[in-house]
Design a protein around this motif. Structure first.
Motif, PDB file in Angstrom:
ATOM      1  N   GLY A   1     -12.963  17.373 -11.078  1.00 54.87           N
ATOM      2  CA  GLY A   1     -11.971  18.440 -11.103  1.00 54.87           C
ATOM      3  C   GLY A   1     -12.153  19.265 -12.350  1.00 54.87           C
ATOM      4  O   GLY A   1     -12.781  18.838 -13.316  1.00 54.87           O
ATOM      5  N   GLU A   2     -11.591  20.445 -12.310  1.00 51.13           N
ATOM      6  CA  GLU A   2     -11.703  21.326 -13.460  1.00 51.13           C
ATOM      7  C   GLU A   2     -10.819  20.837 -14.591  1.00 51.13           C
ATOM      8  O   GLU A   2      -9.895  20.046 -14.382  1.00 51.13           O
ATOM      9  CB  GLU A   2     -11.338  22.753 -13.057  1.00 51.13           C
ATOM     10  N   ARG A   3     -11.116  21.321 -15.766  1.00 49.94           N
ATOM     11  CA  ARG A   3     -10.362  20.950 -16.958  1.00 49.94           C
ATOM     12  C   ARG A   3      -8.876  21.272 -16.744  1.00 49.94           C
ATOM     13  O   ARG A   3      -8.517  22.348 -16.285  1.00 49.94           O
ATOM     14  CB  ARG A   3     -10.898  21.731 -18.146  1.00 49.94           C
ATOM     15  N   GLY A   4      -8.031  20.298 -17.089  1.00 52.21           N
ATOM     16  CA  GLY A   4      -6.594  20.498 -16.991  1.00 52.21           C
ATOM     17  C   GLY A   4      -5.997  20.255 -15.625  1.00 52.21           C
ATOM     18  O   GLY A   4      -4.825  20.520 -15.401  1.00 52.21           O
ATOM     19  N   HIS A   5      -6.790  19.741 -14.692  1.00 52.16           N
ATOM     20  CA  HIS A   5      -6.296  19.538 -13.331  1.00 52.16           C
ATOM     21  C   HIS A   5      -5.744  18.139 -13.074  1.00 52.16           C
ATOM     22  O   HIS A   5      -5.374  17.834 -11.958  1.00 52.16           O
ATOM     23  CB  HIS A   5      -7.383  19.872 -12.315  1.00 52.16           C
ATOM     24  N   GLY A   6      -5.710  17.272 -14.083  1.00 56.50           N
ATOM     25  CA  GLY A   6      -5.029  16.000 -13.927  1.00 56.50           C
ATOM     26  C   GLY A   6      -5.890  14.763 -13.791  1.00 56.50           C
ATOM     27  O   GLY A   6      -5.396  13.723 -13.356  1.00 56.50           O
ATOM     28  N   LYS A   7      -7.161  14.841 -14.175  1.00 55.33           N
ATOM     29  CA  LYS A   7      -8.022  13.655 -14.061  1.00 55.33           C
ATOM     30  C   LYS A   7      -7.549  12.542 -14.997  1.00 55.33           C
ATOM     31  O   LYS A   7      -7.458  11.388 -14.586  1.00 55.33           O
ATOM     32  CB  LYS A   7      -9.475  14.023 -14.364  1.00 55.33           C
TER      33      LYS A   7
ATOM     34  N   LEU B   1       5.204  13.611 -12.496  1.00 57.70           N
ATOM     35  CA  LEU B   1       5.182  13.975 -11.087  1.00 57.70           C
ATOM     36  C   LEU B   1       4.273  13.029 -10.313  1.00 57.70           C
ATOM     37  O   LEU B   1       3.165  12.736 -10.759  1.00 57.70           O
ATOM     38  CB  LEU B   1       4.669  15.412 -10.954  1.00 57.70           C
ATOM     39  N   VAL B   2       4.748  12.565  -9.173  1.00 52.99           N
ATOM     40  CA  VAL B   2       3.908  11.774  -8.274  1.00 52.99           C
ATOM     41  C   VAL B   2       3.069  12.771  -7.479  1.00 52.99           C
ATOM     42  O   VAL B   2       3.612  13.612  -6.769  1.00 52.99           O
ATOM     43  CB  VAL B   2       4.757  10.911  -7.308  1.00 52.99           C
ATOM     44  N   ARG B   3       1.754  12.680  -7.619  1.00 50.08           N
ATOM     45  CA  ARG B   3       0.860  13.608  -6.921  1.00 50.08           C
ATOM     46  C   ARG B   3       0.119  12.876  -5.821  1.00 50.08           C
ATOM     47  O   ARG B   3      -0.249  11.706  -5.980  1.00 50.08           O
ATOM     48  CB  ARG B   3      -0.137  14.209  -7.916  1.00 50.08           C
ATOM     49  N   PRO B   4      -0.135  13.530  -4.698  1.00 55.62           N
ATOM     50  CA  PRO B   4      -0.846  12.873  -3.600  1.00 55.62           C
ATOM     51  C   PRO B   4      -2.207  12.323  -4.024  1.00 55.62           C
ATOM     52  O   PRO B   4      -2.620  11.258  -3.572  1.00 55.62           O
ATOM     53  CB  PRO B   4      -1.020  13.981  -2.551  1.00 55.62           C
ATOM     54  N   GLU B   5      -2.891  13.020  -4.934  1.00 54.66           N
ATOM     55  CA  GLU B   5      -4.216  12.584  -5.371  1.00 54.66           C
ATOM     56  C   GLU B   5      -4.163  11.263  -6.124  1.00 54.66           C
ATOM     57  O   GLU B   5      -5.064  10.439  -5.997  1.00 54.66           O
ATOM     58  CB  GLU B   5      -4.858  13.656  -6.267  1.00 54.66           C
ATOM     59  N   VAL B   6      -3.114  11.056  -6.924  1.00 57.38           N
ATOM     60  CA  VAL B   6      -3.026   9.801  -7.665  1.00 57.38           C
ATOM     61  C   VAL B   6      -2.680   8.649  -6.725  1.00 57.38           C
ATOM     62  O   VAL B   6      -3.135   7.532  -6.926  1.00 57.38           O
ATOM     63  CB  VAL B   6      -2.050   9.861  -8.862  1.00 57.38           C
TER      64      VAL B   6
END
Length: 158
Positions: A112-118, A76-81
């Motif tokens: 970010g919290e664990r599992g949030h996509g860092k 998924l293309v995410r705005p954050e990336v």
């Protein structure tokens, strides 16, 4: 009263299943080509030359290893990336002696919290930077450097 339910697998139609996925797919499979309009859409990791050239040997960093083991072929293309990619490329494009240039920066911190996509954000940014001509060196599992290849615990013999 108790009732027993029996399930059976549905048989696919003889002509196959057709689906229009155009609205779900990003405009490109390359991270440098993604725009804000691609946010929330998916792209193929297999068809992305940026991901193929960078991660062919080590695999994805972080929990991405699980997706690779599951043979995930899309992401998924995410705005954050997109924001991280653009920030890195903007800093790199600035003159070396300018404020906020890549050379002027001591680093960027992803929070970010664990599992949030860092880890995924770092994978995406690394692929985008590779595609932009950067020399990208990956250390997908830092414990390999500090405790030995394959080690997973500092408390146990490895």
């Amino acid at each position: 009263t108790e009732r027993e339910l029996q399930y059976r697998a549905l048989q696919p139609p003889k002509g196959g299943v057709e689906a229009d996925l155009r609205g779900l797919m990003a405009s490109s499979d390359e991270p440098l080509s993604h725009t804000a309009a691609d946010a929330g859409k998916i792209f193929s990791l297999e068809r992305s030359s940026a991901f193929a050239s960078l991660f062919f040997h080590t695999g994805l960093c972080g929990k991405g290893r699980q997706e690779q083991a599951a043979k995930t072929a899309a992401a998924l293309v995410r705005p954050e990336v997109l924001e991280l990619r653009d920030e890195l490329l903007w800093r790199a494009a600035r003159p070396a002696d300018a404020q906020h240039s890549l050379r002027d920066s001591s680093g960027l911190v992803l929070v970010g919290e664990r599992g949030h996509g860092k880890s995924w954000a770092l994978n995406y940014a690394a692929a985008a930077c590779e595609a932009a001509g950067w020399l990208v060196v990956l250390a997908p599992w830092a414990a390999d450097w500090t405790m030995g290849v394959g080690a997973r615990s500092a408390q146990e013999a490895n």
